[in-house]
Design a protein around this motif. Structure first.
Motif, PDB file in Angstrom:
ATOM      1  N   THR A  69      12.941  12.302  -3.720  1.00  0.00           N
ATOM      2  CA  THR A  69      13.801  12.214  -4.915  1.00  0.00           C
ATOM      3  C   THR A  69      13.506  10.947  -5.702  1.00  0.00           C
ATOM      4  OG1 THR A  69      15.555  13.476  -3.825  1.00  0.00           O
ATOM      5  CG2 THR A  69      16.184  12.133  -5.722  1.00  0.00           C
ATOM      6  N   VAL A  70      13.393   9.827  -4.992  1.00  0.00           N
ATOM      7  CA  VAL A  70      13.113   8.555  -5.660  1.00  0.00           C
ATOM      8  C   VAL A  70      11.766   8.608  -6.378  1.00  0.00           C
ATOM      9  CG1 VAL A  70      12.564   6.118  -5.253  1.00  0.00           C
ATOM     10  CG2 VAL A  70      14.566   7.143  -4.169  1.00  0.00           C
ATOM     11  N   ALA A  71      10.748   9.178  -5.720  1.00  0.00           N
ATOM     12  CA  ALA A  71       9.422   9.288  -6.340  1.00  0.00           C
ATOM     13  C   ALA A  71       9.490  10.124  -7.613  1.00  0.00           C
ATOM     14  CB  ALA A  71       8.434   9.888  -5.355  1.00  0.00           C
ATOM     15  N   LYS A  72      10.230  11.216  -7.566  1.00  0.00           N
ATOM     16  CA  LYS A  72      10.364  12.079  -8.742  1.00  0.00           C
ATOM     17  C   LYS A  72      11.075  11.344  -9.880  1.00  0.00           C
ATOM     18  CE  LYS A  72      12.224  16.548 -10.239  1.00  0.00           C
ATOM     19  NZ  LYS A  72      12.979  17.753  -9.829  1.00  0.00           N
ATOM     20  N   GLU A  73      12.147  10.638  -9.548  1.00  0.00           N
ATOM     21  CA  GLU A  73      12.910   9.921 -10.570  1.00  0.00           C
ATOM     22  C   GLU A  73      12.107   8.766 -11.167  1.00  0.00           C
ATOM     23  OE1 GLU A  73      17.372  10.790  -8.680  1.00  0.00           O
ATOM     24  OE2 GLU A  73      16.472   8.805  -8.517  1.00  0.00           O
ATOM     25  N   GLU A 130       0.820  -1.208   0.000  1.00  0.00           N
ATOM     26  CA  GLU A 130       0.000   0.000   0.000  1.00  0.00           C
ATOM     27  C   GLU A 130       0.858   1.265   0.000  1.00  0.00           C
ATOM     28  OE1 GLU A 130      -2.847  -0.162   3.126  1.00  0.00           O
ATOM     29  OE2 GLU A 130      -3.904  -1.874   2.265  1.00  0.00           O
ATOM     30  N   ALA A 131       2.022   1.209  -0.596  1.00  0.00           N
ATOM     31  CA  ALA A 131       2.865   2.403  -0.681  1.00  0.00           C
ATOM     32  C   ALA A 131       2.189   3.431  -1.584  1.00  0.00           C
ATOM     33  CB  ALA A 131       4.247   2.048  -1.225  1.00  0.00           C
ATOM     34  N   ASN A 132       1.931   4.626  -1.069  1.00  0.00           N
ATOM     35  CA  ASN A 132       1.209   5.636  -1.844  1.00  0.00           C
ATOM     36  C   ASN A 132       2.030   6.894  -2.093  1.00  0.00           C
ATOM     37  OD1 ASN A 132       1.240   6.812   0.667  1.00  0.00           O
ATOM     38  ND2 ASN A 132      -0.954   6.640   1.014  1.00  0.00           N
ATOM     39  N   ASN A 133       3.315   6.869  -1.720  1.00  0.00           N
ATOM     40  CA  ASN A 133       4.127   8.067  -1.921  1.00  0.00           C
ATOM     41  C   ASN A 133       5.472   7.767  -2.579  1.00  0.00           C
ATOM     42  OD1 ASN A 133       5.276   6.727   0.203  1.00  0.00           O
ATOM     43  ND2 ASN A 133       4.906   8.331   1.716  1.00  0.00           N
ATOM     44  N   ILE A 134       5.596   6.583  -3.138  1.00  0.00           N
ATOM     45  CA  ILE A 134       6.852   6.230  -3.783  1.00  0.00           C
ATOM     46  C   ILE A 134       6.813   6.532  -5.284  1.00  0.00           C
ATOM     47  CG2 ILE A 134       6.302   3.830  -4.355  1.00  0.00           C
ATOM     48  CD1 ILE A 134       9.164   3.147  -3.337  1.00  0.00           C
ATOM     49  N   LEU A 135       5.628   6.925  -5.772  1.00  0.00           N
ATOM     50  CA  LEU A 135       5.455   7.363  -7.157  1.00  0.00           C
ATOM     51  C   LEU A 135       4.594   8.617  -7.145  1.00  0.00           C
ATOM     52  CD1 LEU A 135       4.887   3.937  -8.872  1.00  0.00           C
ATOM     53  CD2 LEU A 135       6.570   5.587  -9.637  1.00  0.00           C
ATOM     54  N   PRO A 136       4.687   9.453  -8.174  1.00  0.00           N
ATOM     55  CA  PRO A 136       3.878  10.682  -8.202  1.00  0.00           C
ATOM     56  C   PRO A 136       2.381  10.376  -8.176  1.00  0.00           C
ATOM     57  CG  PRO A 136       5.582  10.725  -9.897  1.00  0.00           C
ATOM     58  CD  PRO A 136       5.559   9.338  -9.345  1.00  0.00           C
ATOM     59  N   ALA A 187      10.912   8.038 -15.021  1.00  0.00           N
ATOM     60  CA  ALA A 187      11.067   6.721 -15.650  1.00  0.00           C
ATOM     61  C   ALA A 187       9.739   6.207 -16.175  1.00  0.00           C
ATOM     62  CB  ALA A 187      11.660   5.734 -14.642  1.00  0.00           C
ATOM     63  N   LEU A 188       8.669   6.538 -15.452  1.00  0.00           N
ATOM     64  CA  LEU A 188       7.333   6.126 -15.874  1.00  0.00           C
ATOM     65  C   LEU A 188       6.965   6.783 -17.205  1.00  0.00           C
ATOM     66  CD1 LEU A 188       5.353   4.207 -14.465  1.00  0.00           C
ATOM     67  CD2 LEU A 188       4.189   6.196 -13.536  1.00  0.00           C
ATOM     68  N   LYS A 189       7.285   8.068 -17.334  1.00  0.00           N
ATOM     69  CA  LYS A 189       7.013   8.770 -18.594  1.00  0.00           C
ATOM     70  C   LYS A 189       7.806   8.156 -19.747  1.00  0.00           C
ATOM     71  CE  LYS A 189       6.202  13.240 -16.327  1.00  0.00           C
ATOM     72  NZ  LYS A 189       6.719  14.607 -16.171  1.00  0.00           N
ATOM     73  N   LYS A 190       9.091   7.870 -19.490  1.00  0.00           N
ATOM     74  CA  LYS A 190       9.911   7.273 -20.541  1.00  0.00           C
ATOM     75  C   LYS A 190       9.414   5.869 -20.894  1.00  0.00           C
ATOM     76  CE  LYS A 190      14.086   9.879 -19.318  1.00  0.00           C
ATOM     77  NZ  LYS A 190      15.471   9.804 -18.788  1.00  0.00           N
ATOM     78  N   GLY A 191       8.891   5.177 -19.874  1.00  0.00           N
ATOM     79  CA  GLY A 191       8.373   3.839 -20.126  1.00  0.00           C
ATOM     80  C   GLY A 191       7.189   3.845 -21.069  1.00  0.00           C
ATOM     81  N   ILE A 192       6.389   4.887 -20.986  1.00  0.00           N
ATOM     82  CA  ILE A 192       5.234   4.997 -21.880  1.00  0.00           C
ATOM     83  C   ILE A 192       5.689   5.019 -23.336  1.00  0.00           C
ATOM     84  CG2 ILE A 192       3.335   6.523 -22.573  1.00  0.00           C
ATOM     85  CD1 ILE A 192       3.040   7.291 -19.636  1.00  0.00           C
ATOM     86  N   GLU A 193       6.846   5.620 -23.573  1.00  0.00           N
ATOM     87  CA  GLU A 193       7.383   5.688 -24.931  1.00  0.00           C
ATOM     88  C   GLU A 193       7.702   4.303 -25.478  1.00  0.00           C
ATOM     89  OE1 GLU A 193      10.484   8.585 -25.624  1.00  0.00           O
ATOM     90  OE2 GLU A 193       9.950   9.652 -23.800  1.00  0.00           O
ATOM     91  N   THR A 194       7.980   3.348 -24.587  1.00  0.00           N
ATOM     92  CA  THR A 194       8.350   2.011 -25.051  1.00  0.00           C
ATOM     93  C   THR A 194       7.141   1.170 -25.432  1.00  0.00           C
ATOM     94  OG1 THR A 194       8.260   0.983 -22.841  1.00  0.00           O
ATOM     95  CG2 THR A 194      10.307   2.096 -23.460  1.00  0.00           C
ATOM     96  N   LEU A 195       5.942   1.630 -25.080  1.00  0.00           N
ATOM     97  CA  LEU A 195       4.750   0.862 -25.420  1.00  0.00           C
ATOM     98  C   LEU A 195       4.505   0.900 -26.924  1.00  0.00           C
ATOM     99  CD1 LEU A 195       2.273   2.003 -22.606  1.00  0.00           C
ATOM    100  CD2 LEU A 195       3.437  -0.197 -22.777  1.00  0.00           C
TER     101      LEU A 195
END
Length: 601
Positions: free
Chosen positions: A326-330, A288-294, A334-342
């Motif tokens: 910092t980790v959440a931001k990074e 239930e981690a809710n702050n490790i990603l934006p 990475a999530l945005k770049k991952g969308i490009e790989t779809l």
């Protein structure tokens, strides 16, 4: 008199109550603590023997009501001195103050004393037998829930290094099915230890089962990034209980936090709490981690592995510190770049499922908008279309600010051959407003309904002479409804009327209806607000002289009174076609004129 120092008295029963009812949310957390201690010990031994095949063996023995849980590891073991250091003085056992055989404590997140103490949640007596890899000596520690313990050496011949922990489980553990059923014990071990690098072997019905032989491979970054798609999809269903179709792999800049971002296959509320599964040093921490990603990562459900975040005391969440931010931001990047790989098919499907959230993100993030704008769906005169397809066919694209504006000009825009987008849906207008600077060779123009009147042709001088006096008398009657009447020539000819008004006029209509419908107390307040406002511009009802109905109406020998009946009906029709709720006097007008028409027949 000199002050004498005193020591705090620790109430072990009270500490156990705190652990079981206040510190830990999970009732079975003692299993995690046992696994953690075993894992730490094996990692310490691997510092000396890198080729060691680490193993954790678990069994549940004995009849119902008198069961014993046994967990054994082949780790570095403890000397008698270490047993006293780790277990006798609980408060001194924290990370950074004690280590296995002087090994680097950064490799261990376990707190051996506190971890073993948590076992008193289910047991009144704990027995630990440990053989030190350093000295070869075997030590027994026997602790009881009343706070007493004993330590003794055990004389053995050749005994392999490692530790065995025996929990004599108490009765009345209804909240702990893992203490009675091996199947439930296995599920608990899988929850906490599925990603641990050491084999976890459970003895059941005389047979042994390795419960993490398949799942542990996903916690190794290099292995994970080389696995085939079907394996990762299968893992998502195993760990998250959902059948996913698409995913991509993500990692932060250091590579110390990485994982799998599964694309949620159904629409979700943007306000829903984000829940991601996280392993710290391969040990399960939370699902239930809710702050490790934006916050905007609503469309993804992630499984993450990290060795750089700091857990809270219960090790069921992470401290909200600068590192976590910092980790959440990074990971967001990475999530945005991952969308490009779809693939285009996968991205189109993803946007169709979560279009509202993607539009929300794109409206505030220009690089992200640049990435996805061509796949975004918009409502046009031809129905829903992808923006990329609209751009291919047009150099100039018009859009409205609201759905109301779109409805007002739909017919005339279609007859004029305009490409028009309804910008009234959430985030559409802000997105379209940014695209002119983003899409080369295409202009996006915001158009107001009033601007469309330029496409309405005026009457000829002869027509004005014939109809001006009629219009003047009719507009005296229309003034009561904050509207005026105009006669024009326009396409399409089968459209008899166009009703156009400004945002201020619509706001004035809404306020007037609110005054009519609310209670007397609030209506007085609203009326005072209404009086203080500047008069709104008139709404305009344009009659199409090229339309057969309007042409016949104004060339007939009808009196002004009879003409006004028909025009009033057309006015009400325009309101209803535009989905405008009728004010009280407009409702009366409709009823009166319907009766007049019946009388005229």
């Amino acid at each position: 008199m000199k002050n004498q120092p005193h020591r705090f008295q620790v109430n072990l029963a009270g500490m156990i109550d705190i652990l079981s009812n206040h510190l830990y949310d999970e009732k079975d957390v003692y299993i995690r603590e046992l696994l953690q201690n075993a894992t730490d010990a094996i990692r310490a031994r691997k510092k000396i023997e890198p080729a060691l095949n680490g193993q954790i063996h678990v069994s549940l023995t004995g009849p119902t009501g008198k069961k014993t849980l046994i967990l054994e590891d082949n780790g570095i073991g403890l000397t008698e001195e270490e047993v006293h250091d780790f277990l006798a003085t609980i408060a001194n056992s924290s990370k950074g103050e004690k280590s296995f055989d002087g090994q680097d404590t950064n490799d261990f997140i376990g707190r051996f004393g506190i971890g073993l103490l948590s076992c008193f949640i289910v047991s009144d007596e704990i027995v630990m037998i440990s053989t030190s890899q350093k000295t070869g000596a075997t030590t027994e520690w026997r602790g009881k829930a009343d706070g007493t313990y004993s330590v003794r050496k055990i004389e053995t011949e050749t005994r392999p290094s490692g530790t065995q922990v025996y929990l004599r489980l108490r009765n009345g553990l209804e909240e702990h099915p893992e203490c009675e059923n091996v199947e439930d014990l296995i599920n608990t071990l899988k929850k906490y230890g599925s990603s641990l690098e050491n084999n976890i072997i459970v003895e059941m019905n005389g047979l042994e089962e390795n419960i993490n032989s398949w799942t542990k491979q996903f916690s190794d970054k290099d292995t994970l990034f080389s696995l085939p798609k079907e394996e990762i999809i299968k893992y998502g269903e195993y760990i998250l209980g959902t059948q996913f179709q698409d995913y991509f792999l993500i990692a932060n800049e250091s590579g110390r936090t990485f994982g799998i971002a599964y694309m949620i296959p159904h629409a979700v509320q943007m306000s829903a709490i984000r829940k991601h599964t996280v392993f710290l040093n391969n040990m399960y921490v939370t699902s239930e981690a809710n702050n490790i990603l934006p916050d905007w990562s609503f469309f993804a459900k992630c499984v993450l592995w990290t060795d750089e975040l700091q857990p809270v005391a219960s090790r069921e969440a992470f401290y909200k510190n600068e590192r976590l931010t910092t980790v959440a931001k990074e990971l967001g990047e990475a999530l945005k770049k991952g969308i490009e790989t779809l693939s285009e098919e996968a991205l189109t499907k993803l946007l169709a499922t979560h279009y509202l959230g993607f539009k929300a993100l794109a409206s505030e993030d220009m690089p992200f908008l640049k990435l996805i704008y061509s796949y975004l769906p918009f409502r046009t005169l031809n129905g829903e279309e992808k923006l990329g397809d609209i751009i291919k066919e047009n150099e100039v694209i018009y859009y409205t600010f609201s759905g109301d504006d779109f409805r007002q000009i739909t017919d005339i825009a279609r007859s004029s051959g305009m490409t028009l987008i309804n910008g009234g849906y959430s985030y559409d207008a802000p997105i379209l407003g940014q695209l002119t600077s983003l899409v080369e060779g295409t202009k996006f123009i915001l158009i107001q309904p009033e601007e469309m009147t330029d496409k309405l042709l005026p009457m000829t001088a002869e027509e004005e002479k014939s109809y001006d006096s009629i219009l003047a008398e009719m507009n005296i009657m229309m003034a009561e409804f904050n509207a005026d009447l105009m006669i024009k020539h326009f396409e399409p000819t089968d459209l008899p009327i166009i009703f156009i008004h400004s945002v201020a006029t619509q706001a004035s209509r809404d306020l007037e209806r609110a005054v009519e419908e609310t209670s007397s107390v609030f209506s007085d307040i609203l009326e005072s607000i209404q009086k203080e406002q500047e008069p709104a511009p008139l709404a305009h009802l344009y009659l199409n002289l090229d339309n057969k109905l309007i042409k016949k109406l104004f060339t007939s020998d009808k009196s002004i009174d009879e003409l006004s009946v028909i025009v009033n009906v057309l006015y009400i029709q325009a309101l209803l076609l535009g989905h405008y709720p009728l004010k009280r006097k407009e409702m009366q007008l409709m009823n009166q004129n319907m009766l007049r028409i019946l009388e005229m027949l």
